[in-house]
Enzyme design. Sequence first.
Site, PDB file in Angstrom:
ATOM      1  N   GLY A   1       0.800  -1.217   0.000  1.00 13.90           N
ATOM      2  CA  GLY A   1       0.000   0.000   0.000  1.00 13.90           C
ATOM      3  C   GLY A   1       0.831   1.265   0.000  1.00 13.90           C
ATOM      4  O   GLY A   1       1.990   1.277  -0.393  1.00 13.90           O
ATOM      5  N   SER A   2       0.233   2.347   0.440  1.00 17.91           N
ATOM      6  CA  SER A   2       0.874   3.648   0.359  1.00 17.91           C
ATOM      7  C   SER A   2       2.059   3.759   1.319  1.00 17.91           C
ATOM      8  O   SER A   2       2.000   3.274   2.459  1.00 17.91           O
ATOM      9  CB  SER A   2      -0.149   4.732   0.685  1.00 17.91           C
ATOM     10  OG  SER A   2       0.513   5.980   0.847  1.00 17.91           O
TER      11      SER A   2
END
Lengths: 408, 139
Positions: free
Chosen positions: B64-65
């Site tokens: 993810g981020s």
Amino acid sequence: MYLSDEEQAMLAGEQGVGIAQAMGIITTLGTMYGAADLIPISSAHISGVSYKNLGEAGLDYLEDLAATGAKARVFATLNPPAVDMDDWQGSPLLTTPAFAKGQFRILDAFYKMGIDGICTCTPYEVNNRPAMGDHLSWAESSAVSFANSRLGARTNREGGPAALAAALTGRTARYGYHLDENRRADYVINVNVAVPDGSSLSALGVIVAKKLLNRTPLFVGFDRELSDDEHKLLGAAMAAVGSIALFHVEGQTPEAIALGREIIAPHAEYLTVDDLAEGYRALGIVPGTTPVDLVNIGCPHSSYAELVEIADLLAGRQVRTKFWIMCAPHVVHQAQANGVAERLTGCGVALLSGACTIVSPMAQTGVRSVATNTAKGAFYHSSYNGMEIHLGSTAKCVETAVSGIWQD
Amino acid sequence: MMERTFEVRVIKAGDADGEALVSSEPLGFLGVVDPDSGIVTETTHSLYGQSVAGKVLVFPTGKGSTVGSYTIYRLKKNGMAPLAIVNAESEPIIATGAAISDIPLVDQMDISQIKSGDRVRLSGGLLTVYAQIVAEVGE
């Protein structure tokens, strides 16, 4: 991993707790990747700027770090925030005051650390344009791709916090794309299909990214010279849909020019692309004829040349849909000075200065369907914002804005 | 009680001794773990609804981020962070998050050797699992 006396001192806290923490990030990553040592960088580009993405967690971190007095020791630029930097109140993003306050606190924390505040995902178009061989610590996957590929500079696909730590310490760990041996092409892409415009380049990028994931392609067989903007959107597509950080184009990118066929690594694999339909399909695009709420250009941020192109295509006609173009503040100001901005706004186009719809709250705008001209834009409008998406050339996007209808 | 010790790679040093919470799926943090409660909010994740607070959190790798590192920082500030993290193979989001939050992190571990509820001890480059081998057979 070898650390110089100064690096050890930084890690031990002799230059303050903020620098020690930043050096802790750099050395942790270096250890993970087996780096021999750290190297100085000539610039950093920092992601993790939007208040929508960072929230209170990121704001806390940045304010705490700024409060330590830590300052950047190399030139650093920032990714787009979630507000129009010239006019947050008047922009069609419909930013609320509470949100704007959070966003400006974030920007203030960066400014306090001496970070320049140029907010764009295309820093190389504005004032952060590295030279071939420069070592960088850049976040923002599309900027990484451009710097590595089109400019022949050297950076890994850094995360936001790591790029910020690199800006504060002036260092990054020597691994990955900083090393010659990791920069050769391990996949050769025979382009056996016409790619006449940006959206077809985007589709090509999607096909390659889905197949290669994070490998390093060499493109062979383009029938023309690709512009900077075309390298930008090809790289952006591959970085968004895959994790490709470096690509070469035979006879066009600097390392491919310098090394010729030596750029191809031993045991490289080969792929021929002779049809682009799969690229559009992979983005989840459903063909058809449908009204569109918003034509959104500028993912990555539009260059001045792209603004001129759109103004020429519009030729003074009024748009029926919302039509927003996102660019770096420098580009907006250049367009305002040269009359191009007025040609666009006179048609009903809005220029978003520094902002980005992908990282901004969009629910309050009521937009449900978006037409755009890059795979990166299409991909993120769909995955982050849940929009119905349409991907086509810039000319097609302009016609859609004027008619109000997307027609396949 | 079965005790097994493994050599692991230390990415962020620190001793820890606590109860494992294990997932065989990669775990993101931004938008996935609530920074105020430590509860996993991603409905499709195997840890959905469970809290990471105070646990030796075991999962293959992060995803993810990269802003997820800041979520880990906030968890720590709120007193809701894991006690330690164990990965099969770490990546930068988790490594950076552990570094800025002072959370012990090790990787190069065969995580299938740990079950949720096991006691796990980290010390130096060693990970010890204390596993129940006999299930409760009614009361």
